[in-house]
Design a protein around this motif. Structure first.
Motif, PDB file in Angstrom:
ATOM      1  N   ASP A   1       6.919  26.259 -14.403  1.00  9.66           N
ATOM      2  CA  ASP A   1       7.966  27.178 -13.964  1.00  9.66           C
ATOM      3  C   ASP A   1       8.271  27.050 -12.472  1.00  9.66           C
ATOM      4  OD1 ASP A   1       5.286  28.180 -13.811  1.00  9.66           O
ATOM      5  OD2 ASP A   1       6.096  30.129 -13.192  1.00  9.66           O
ATOM      6  N   ARG A   2       7.411  26.372 -11.719  1.00 10.94           N
ATOM      7  CA  ARG A   2       7.608  26.163 -10.283  1.00 10.94           C
ATOM      8  C   ARG A   2       8.261  24.819  -9.951  1.00 10.94           C
ATOM      9  NH1 ARG A   2       7.258  30.573  -7.127  1.00 10.94           N
ATOM     10  NH2 ARG A   2       5.582  31.882  -7.861  1.00 10.94           N
ATOM     11  N   TYR A   3       8.466  23.973 -10.951  1.00 15.03           N
ATOM     12  CA  TYR A   3       9.065  22.654 -10.709  1.00 15.03           C
ATOM     13  C   TYR A   3      10.494  22.826 -10.198  1.00 15.03           C
ATOM     14  CZ  TYR A   3      10.595  17.856 -11.341  1.00 15.03           C
ATOM     15  OH  TYR A   3      11.086  16.599 -11.125  1.00 15.03           O
ATOM     16  N   PHE A   4      10.895  22.009  -9.246  1.00  8.22           N
ATOM     17  CA  PHE A   4      12.236  22.080  -8.671  1.00  8.22           C
ATOM     18  C   PHE A   4      12.892  20.707  -8.799  1.00  8.22           C
ATOM     19  CE2 PHE A   4       8.909  21.480  -5.621  1.00  8.22           C
ATOM     20  CZ  PHE A   4       9.291  20.378  -4.887  1.00  8.22           C
ATOM     21  N   LEU A   5      14.198  20.707  -8.951  1.00 10.28           N
ATOM     22  CA  LEU A   5      14.928  19.466  -9.203  1.00 10.28           C
ATOM     23  C   LEU A   5      14.902  18.491  -8.024  1.00 10.28           C
ATOM     24  CD1 LEU A   5      18.032  20.842 -11.125  1.00 10.28           C
ATOM     25  CD2 LEU A   5      16.056  19.635 -12.039  1.00 10.28           C
TER      26      LEU A   5
ATOM     27  N   GLU B   1       0.824  -1.209   0.000  1.00 11.97           N
ATOM     28  CA  GLU B   1       0.000   0.000   0.000  1.00 11.97           C
ATOM     29  C   GLU B   1       0.861   1.263   0.000  1.00 11.97           C
ATOM     30  OE1 GLU B   1      -3.008  -0.012   3.025  1.00 11.97           O
ATOM     31  OE2 GLU B   1      -3.791  -1.961   2.376  1.00 11.97           O
ATOM     32  N   LEU B   2       1.966   1.226   0.729  1.00  3.26           N
ATOM     33  CA  LEU B   2       2.888   2.363   0.759  1.00  3.26           C
ATOM     34  C   LEU B   2       3.450   2.632  -0.633  1.00  3.26           C
ATOM     35  CD1 LEU B   2       4.549   4.353   2.628  1.00  3.26           C
ATOM     36  CD2 LEU B   2       6.315   2.594   2.625  1.00  3.26           C
ATOM     37  N   THR B   3       3.820   1.585  -1.332  1.00  5.75           N
ATOM     38  CA  THR B   3       4.356   1.725  -2.684  1.00  5.75           C
ATOM     39  C   THR B   3       3.307   2.287  -3.631  1.00  5.75           C
ATOM     40  OG1 THR B   3       5.834  -0.139  -2.259  1.00  5.75           O
ATOM     41  CG2 THR B   3       5.485   0.484  -4.566  1.00  5.75           C
ATOM     42  N   VAL B   4       2.096   1.747  -3.565  1.00  6.68           N
ATOM     43  CA  VAL B   4       1.028   2.207  -4.456  1.00  6.68           C
ATOM     44  C   VAL B   4       0.693   3.669  -4.192  1.00  6.68           C
ATOM     45  CG1 VAL B   4      -1.431   1.926  -4.994  1.00  6.68           C
ATOM     46  CG2 VAL B   4       0.050  -0.075  -4.862  1.00  6.68           C
ATOM     47  N   ILE B   5       0.529   4.029  -2.934  1.00  6.43           N
ATOM     48  CA  ILE B   5       0.189   5.423  -2.628  1.00  6.43           C
ATOM     49  C   ILE B   5       1.333   6.359  -2.991  1.00  6.43           C
ATOM     50  CG2 ILE B   5       0.874   5.585  -0.215  1.00  6.43           C
ATOM     51  CD1 ILE B   5      -1.892   7.024   0.146  1.00  6.43           C
ATOM     52  N   GLY B   6       2.566   5.914  -2.794  1.00  8.61           N
ATOM     53  CA  GLY B   6       3.720   6.729  -3.176  1.00  8.61           C
ATOM     54  C   GLY B   6       3.778   6.983  -4.671  1.00  8.61           C
ATOM     55  N   ILE B   7       3.539   5.946  -5.457  1.00  4.58           N
ATOM     56  CA  ILE B   7       3.564   6.090  -6.923  1.00  4.58           C
ATOM     57  C   ILE B   7       2.426   6.988  -7.395  1.00  4.58           C
ATOM     58  CG2 ILE B   7       3.203   4.822  -9.084  1.00  4.58           C
ATOM     59  CD1 ILE B   7       4.792   2.505  -7.770  1.00  4.58           C
ATOM     60  N   ILE B   8       1.232   6.777  -6.858  1.00  7.86           N
ATOM     61  CA  ILE B   8       0.074   7.584  -7.277  1.00  7.86           C
ATOM     62  C   ILE B   8       0.271   9.048  -6.924  1.00  7.86           C
ATOM     63  CG2 ILE B   8      -2.371   8.004  -6.809  1.00  7.86           C
ATOM     64  CD1 ILE B   8      -2.715   4.943  -6.633  1.00  7.86           C
ATOM     65  N   LEU B   9       0.692   9.325  -5.695  1.00  2.41           N
ATOM     66  CA  LEU B   9       0.901  10.723  -5.289  1.00  2.41           C
ATOM     67  C   LEU B   9       2.011  11.387  -6.089  1.00  2.41           C
ATOM     68  CD1 LEU B   9       0.555  10.547  -1.410  1.00  2.41           C
ATOM     69  CD2 LEU B   9      -1.002  11.643  -3.016  1.00  2.41           C
ATOM     70  N   THR B  10       3.096  10.659  -6.306  1.00  2.00           N
ATOM     71  CA  THR B  10       4.211  11.215  -7.073  1.00  2.00           C
ATOM     72  C   THR B  10       3.774  11.534  -8.496  1.00  2.00           C
ATOM     73  OG1 THR B  10       5.775   9.945  -5.737  1.00  2.00           O
ATOM     74  CG2 THR B  10       6.582  10.803  -7.844  1.00  2.00           C
ATOM     75  N   ALA B  11       3.066  10.617  -9.131  1.00  2.00           N
ATOM     76  CA  ALA B  11       2.588  10.845 -10.501  1.00  2.00           C
ATOM     77  C   ALA B  11       1.607  12.010 -10.548  1.00  2.00           C
ATOM     78  CB  ALA B  11       1.936   9.578 -11.044  1.00  2.00           C
ATOM     79  N   LEU B  12       0.713  12.070  -9.582  1.00  2.00           N
ATOM     80  CA  LEU B  12      -0.280  13.147  -9.544  1.00  2.00           C
ATOM     81  C   LEU B  12       0.387  14.515  -9.401  1.00  2.00           C
ATOM     82  CD1 LEU B  12      -3.345  13.897  -9.254  1.00  2.00           C
ATOM     83  CD2 LEU B  12      -2.957  13.760  -6.786  1.00  2.00           C
TER      84      LEU B  12
ATOM     85  N   ALA C   1       3.545  15.288  -9.995  1.00  2.00           N
ATOM     86  CA  ALA C   1       4.399  15.548 -11.162  1.00  2.00           C
ATOM     87  C   ALA C   1       3.570  16.042 -12.351  1.00  2.00           C
ATOM     88  CB  ALA C   1       5.172  14.288 -11.547  1.00  2.00           C
ATOM     89  N   VAL C   2       2.405  15.455 -12.559  1.00  2.00           N
ATOM     90  CA  VAL C   2       1.519  15.898 -13.653  1.00  2.00           C
ATOM     91  C   VAL C   2       1.053  17.326 -13.405  1.00  2.00           C
ATOM     92  CG1 VAL C   2      -0.772  15.528 -14.670  1.00  2.00           C
ATOM     93  CG2 VAL C   2       0.795  13.606 -14.393  1.00  2.00           C
ATOM     94  N   VAL C   3       0.692  17.642 -12.166  1.00  2.00           N
ATOM     95  CA  VAL C   3       0.260  19.005 -11.841  1.00  2.00           C
ATOM     96  C   VAL C   3       1.383  19.995 -12.121  1.00  2.00           C
ATOM     97  CG1 VAL C   3      -0.361  20.552  -9.930  1.00  2.00           C
ATOM     98  CG2 VAL C   3      -1.509  18.349 -10.172  1.00  2.00           C
ATOM     99  N   TYR C   4       2.600  19.653 -11.695  1.00  2.00           N
ATOM    100  CA  TYR C   4       3.726  20.551 -11.938  1.00  2.00           C
ATOM    101  C   TYR C   4       3.997  20.711 -13.432  1.00  2.00           C
ATOM    102  CZ  TYR C   4       5.415  21.606  -7.273  1.00  2.00           C
ATOM    103  OH  TYR C   4       5.544  22.112  -6.008  1.00  2.00           O
ATOM    104  N   HIS C   5       4.030  19.630 -14.172  1.00  2.00           N
ATOM    105  CA  HIS C   5       4.394  19.713 -15.589  1.00  2.00           C
ATOM    106  C   HIS C   5       3.308  20.318 -16.461  1.00  2.00           C
ATOM    107  CE1 HIS C   5       8.318  17.964 -15.295  1.00  2.00           C
ATOM    108  NE2 HIS C   5       7.851  16.915 -14.625  1.00  2.00           N
ATOM    109  N   LEU C   6       2.046  20.128 -16.103  1.00  2.00           N
ATOM    110  CA  LEU C   6       0.964  20.664 -16.933  1.00  2.00           C
ATOM    111  C   LEU C   6       0.529  22.066 -16.530  1.00  2.00           C
ATOM    112  CD1 LEU C   6      -1.368  17.572 -17.444  1.00  2.00           C
ATOM    113  CD2 LEU C   6       0.324  18.509 -19.024  1.00  2.00           C
ATOM    114  N   PHE C   7       0.482  22.338 -15.238  1.00  2.00           N
ATOM    115  CA  PHE C   7      -0.108  23.591 -14.788  1.00  2.00           C
ATOM    116  C   PHE C   7       0.899  24.632 -14.298  1.00  2.00           C
ATOM    117  CE2 PHE C   7      -3.382  20.291 -14.080  1.00  2.00           C
ATOM    118  CZ  PHE C   7      -4.314  20.756 -14.998  1.00  2.00           C
TER     119      PHE C   7
END
Length: 163
Positions: A35-39, A13-24, A26-32
């Motif tokens: 310019d606020r994305y940080f390395l 469950e930790l892995t699944v929630i980590g992947i889902i949150l990270t993807a979510l 990352a998509v918000v940063y890259h699409l919306f």
């Protein structure tokens, strides 16, 4: 066996929630807000994933030591996570300093998301543990040497001596 099953479920469950949150996020940063994305963004989910692994190992250790210590383990882990998180935020703000607000907002989002996940998991774990103990207590009571017999006696062979 019970502990191994719980650990596997937590890690899954930790892995699944980590992947889902990270993807979510990352998509918000890259699409919306590209310019606020940080390395240092990938460091945030890695931090919480590693702390989650530490968290379940602490539970496993204390479960083997005695079930009474599990609530204290939960509180100690939460306090430790809070202190380490504050140190990470302070370190990032003073040493790295790139997109500090975006880092802090993202970090706090992950903090609360994992806090909710871990608390939910802990509460369900505690409920299952109590149910399991209740079943064991009932099983011990039913199969006790001092069970009452059908005629209302104590189950003792010699009523005069109690043996």
């Amino acid at each position: 066996m019970f502990l191994l099953t719980v650990k596997k479920k937590f890690v899954k469950e930790l892995t699944v929630i980590g992947i889902i949150l990270t993807a979510l996020v990352a998509v918000v940063y890259h699409l919306f807000i590209p310019d606020r994305y940080f390395l240092w963004f990938p460091a945030i989910p890695i931090f919480f994933y590693l702390f989650g692994l530490f968290y379940i190992e602490m539970f496993a250790f204390n479960y083997r030591q005695g079930v009474q210590k599990i609530a204290m383990t939960y509180l100690v882990c939460k306090a430790l996570k809070f202190i380490l998180s504050a140190m990470v935020l302070i370190f990032y703000g003073f040493v790295i300093g790139h997109e500090v607000v975006a880092f802090m907002v993202t970090f706090i989002f992950f903090y609360f998301a994992f806090l909710i996940f871990e608390t939910r998991f802990f509460l369900l774990f505690e409920a299952k543990l109590k149910l399991r103990q209740k079943r064991n207590d009932e099983k011990n009571t039913v199969h006790s040497d001092y069970a009452v017999t059908a005629d209302g006696g104590s189950g003792c062979h010699d009523a005069g001596t109690g043996r």
